[in-house]
Design a protein around this motif. Structure first.
Motif, PDB file in Angstrom:
ATOM      1  N   THR A   1       4.057  15.657   4.318  1.00 29.83           N
ATOM      2  CA  THR A   1       3.296  15.248   3.134  1.00 29.83           C
ATOM      3  C   THR A   1       3.948  14.045   2.455  1.00 29.83           C
ATOM      4  O   THR A   1       3.261  13.099   2.061  1.00 29.83           O
ATOM      5  CB  THR A   1       3.177  16.429   2.146  1.00 29.83           C
ATOM      6  OG1 THR A   1       2.498  17.497   2.800  1.00 29.83           O
ATOM      7  CG2 THR A   1       2.444  16.036   0.885  1.00 29.83           C
ATOM      8  N   THR A   2       5.255  14.075   2.323  1.00 29.88           N
ATOM      9  CA  THR A   2       5.978  12.963   1.706  1.00 29.88           C
ATOM     10  C   THR A   2       5.797  11.692   2.522  1.00 29.88           C
ATOM     11  O   THR A   2       5.519  10.623   1.968  1.00 29.88           O
ATOM     12  CB  THR A   2       7.471  13.301   1.549  1.00 29.88           C
ATOM     13  OG1 THR A   2       7.592  14.449   0.710  1.00 29.88           O
ATOM     14  CG2 THR A   2       8.253  12.146   0.953  1.00 29.88           C
ATOM     15  N   ALA A   3       5.940  11.793   3.832  1.00 28.59           N
ATOM     16  CA  ALA A   3       5.779  10.620   4.697  1.00 28.59           C
ATOM     17  C   ALA A   3       4.385  10.015   4.546  1.00 28.59           C
ATOM     18  O   ALA A   3       4.247   8.797   4.361  1.00 28.59           O
ATOM     19  CB  ALA A   3       6.048  11.003   6.152  1.00 28.59           C
ATOM     20  N   MET A   4       3.366  10.852   4.606  1.00 29.08           N
ATOM     21  CA  MET A   4       1.997  10.351   4.508  1.00 29.08           C
ATOM     22  C   MET A   4       1.709   9.772   3.123  1.00 29.08           C
ATOM     23  O   MET A   4       1.017   8.752   3.002  1.00 29.08           O
ATOM     24  CB  MET A   4       1.002  11.457   4.859  1.00 29.08           C
ATOM     25  CG  MET A   4       1.143  11.964   6.288  1.00 29.08           C
ATOM     26  SD  MET A   4       1.064  10.674   7.536  1.00 29.08           S
ATOM     27  CE  MET A   4      -0.654  10.239   7.422  1.00 29.08           C
ATOM     28  N   ARG A   5       2.217  10.420   2.097  1.00 30.41           N
ATOM     29  CA  ARG A   5       2.012   9.928   0.730  1.00 30.41           C
ATOM     30  C   ARG A   5       2.668   8.558   0.541  1.00 30.41           C
ATOM     31  O   ARG A   5       2.072   7.643  -0.042  1.00 30.41           O
ATOM     32  CB  ARG A   5       2.595  10.941  -0.254  1.00 30.41           C
ATOM     33  CG  ARG A   5       2.179  10.695  -1.677  1.00 30.41           C
ATOM     34  CD  ARG A   5       2.600  11.866  -2.548  1.00 30.41           C
ATOM     35  NE  ARG A   5       3.530  11.345  -3.521  1.00 30.41           N
ATOM     36  CZ  ARG A   5       4.672  11.883  -3.884  1.00 30.41           C
ATOM     37  NH1 ARG A   5       5.058  13.013  -3.371  1.00 30.41           N
ATOM     38  NH2 ARG A   5       5.425  11.326  -4.773  1.00 30.41           N
ATOM     39  N   LEU A   6       3.883   8.403   1.057  1.00 29.46           N
ATOM     40  CA  LEU A   6       4.582   7.123   0.922  1.00 29.46           C
ATOM     41  C   LEU A   6       3.887   6.016   1.713  1.00 29.46           C
ATOM     42  O   LEU A   6       3.708   4.911   1.205  1.00 29.46           O
ATOM     43  CB  LEU A   6       6.041   7.270   1.355  1.00 29.46           C
ATOM     44  CG  LEU A   6       6.926   8.056   0.407  1.00 29.46           C
ATOM     45  CD1 LEU A   6       8.289   8.325   1.036  1.00 29.46           C
ATOM     46  CD2 LEU A   6       7.075   7.330  -0.927  1.00 29.46           C
ATOM     47  N   VAL A   7       3.496   6.306   2.938  1.00 30.08           N
ATOM     48  CA  VAL A   7       2.828   5.284   3.754  1.00 30.08           C
ATOM     49  C   VAL A   7       1.528   4.848   3.090  1.00 30.08           C
ATOM     50  O   VAL A   7       1.259   3.653   2.957  1.00 30.08           O
ATOM     51  CB  VAL A   7       2.578   5.794   5.193  1.00 30.08           C
ATOM     52  CG1 VAL A   7       1.592   4.903   5.930  1.00 30.08           C
ATOM     53  CG2 VAL A   7       3.891   5.881   5.958  1.00 30.08           C
ATOM     54  N   SER A   8       0.728   5.805   2.640  1.00 27.69           N
ATOM     55  CA  SER A   8      -0.565   5.428   2.051  1.00 27.69           C
ATOM     56  C   SER A   8      -0.407   4.699   0.724  1.00 27.69           C
ATOM     57  O   SER A   8      -1.243   3.864   0.382  1.00 27.69           O
ATOM     58  CB  SER A   8      -1.463   6.656   1.891  1.00 27.69           C
ATOM     59  OG  SER A   8      -0.909   7.561   0.966  1.00 27.69           O
ATOM     60  N   THR A   9       0.655   4.979  -0.002  1.00 28.64           N
ATOM     61  CA  THR A   9       0.869   4.318  -1.290  1.00 28.64           C
ATOM     62  C   THR A   9       1.559   2.969  -1.138  1.00 28.64           C
ATOM     63  O   THR A   9       1.181   1.992  -1.788  1.00 28.64           O
ATOM     64  CB  THR A   9       1.714   5.216  -2.220  1.00 28.64           C
ATOM     65  OG1 THR A   9       1.054   6.469  -2.371  1.00 28.64           O
ATOM     66  CG2 THR A   9       1.919   4.573  -3.578  1.00 28.64           C
TER      67      THR A   9
END
Length: 160
Positions: free
Chosen positions: A65-73
């Motif tokens: 979740t953290t990885a996806m949140r950071l990439v998308s942001t």
């Protein structure tokens, strides 16, 4: 509980890389437009430490979740995420690969797989020929097989 030197080094490298990306993509532009309070930079550093802990932690769901949140942001776009191959060799790129795979693709070209693994394109061809990474029917190799290869290599390196 004390962490291993390998974990400590990975933590430091990932935190520095995240700090560089957040500065370039968020804090720098915000500061240019509006000015930036020191408290915001302190809060950003605290968040970077939290994200680093999550990405390197034992909770796979939190890491993904953290990885996806950071990439998308940090890399917003109207097209699928497709960073340059060299990005995958960065501490942040490797953490994303290990914890979430490729955010927008099941397969990558040999050149991208090479960057992900830190080897040559010919090395990836050799791994595919020997069945160490899985060729994808549409070309290139599967992200999951590259991810598994990198994970196995890191686990083996950390026990030497």
């Amino acid at each position: 509980m004390p962490q291993s030197p390998t974990w400590t080094a990975a933590h430091g490298e990932l935190a520095r890389d995240l700090e560089r990306v957040v500065e370039a993509r968020v804090l720098g532009p915000f500061d240019l437009l509006f000015g930036l309070e020191d408290a915001v930079r302190r809060r950003a550093r605290e968040s970077i430490m939290d994200w680093t802990e999550a990405l390197l932690g034992s909770d796979d769901d939190a890491a993904r979740t953290t990885a996806m949140r950071l990439v998308s942001t940090l890399f917003p776009a109207d097209v699928p995420f497709d960073p340059p191959p060299t990005w995958w060799g960065s501490p942040f790129g490797r953490a994303v690969l290990l914890r979430a795979g490729h955010p927008s693709s099941d397969a990558v070209p040999f050149t991208v797989a090479a960057a992900m693994l830190g080897i040559s394109r010919q090395g990836v061809h050799d791994l595919a020929r020997r069945g160490k990474v899985q060729a994808h029917p549409d070309g290139g190799v599967t992200v999951e097989s590259v991810r598994g290869r990198l994970r196995d290599r890191l686990l083996n390196d950390s026990t030497d």
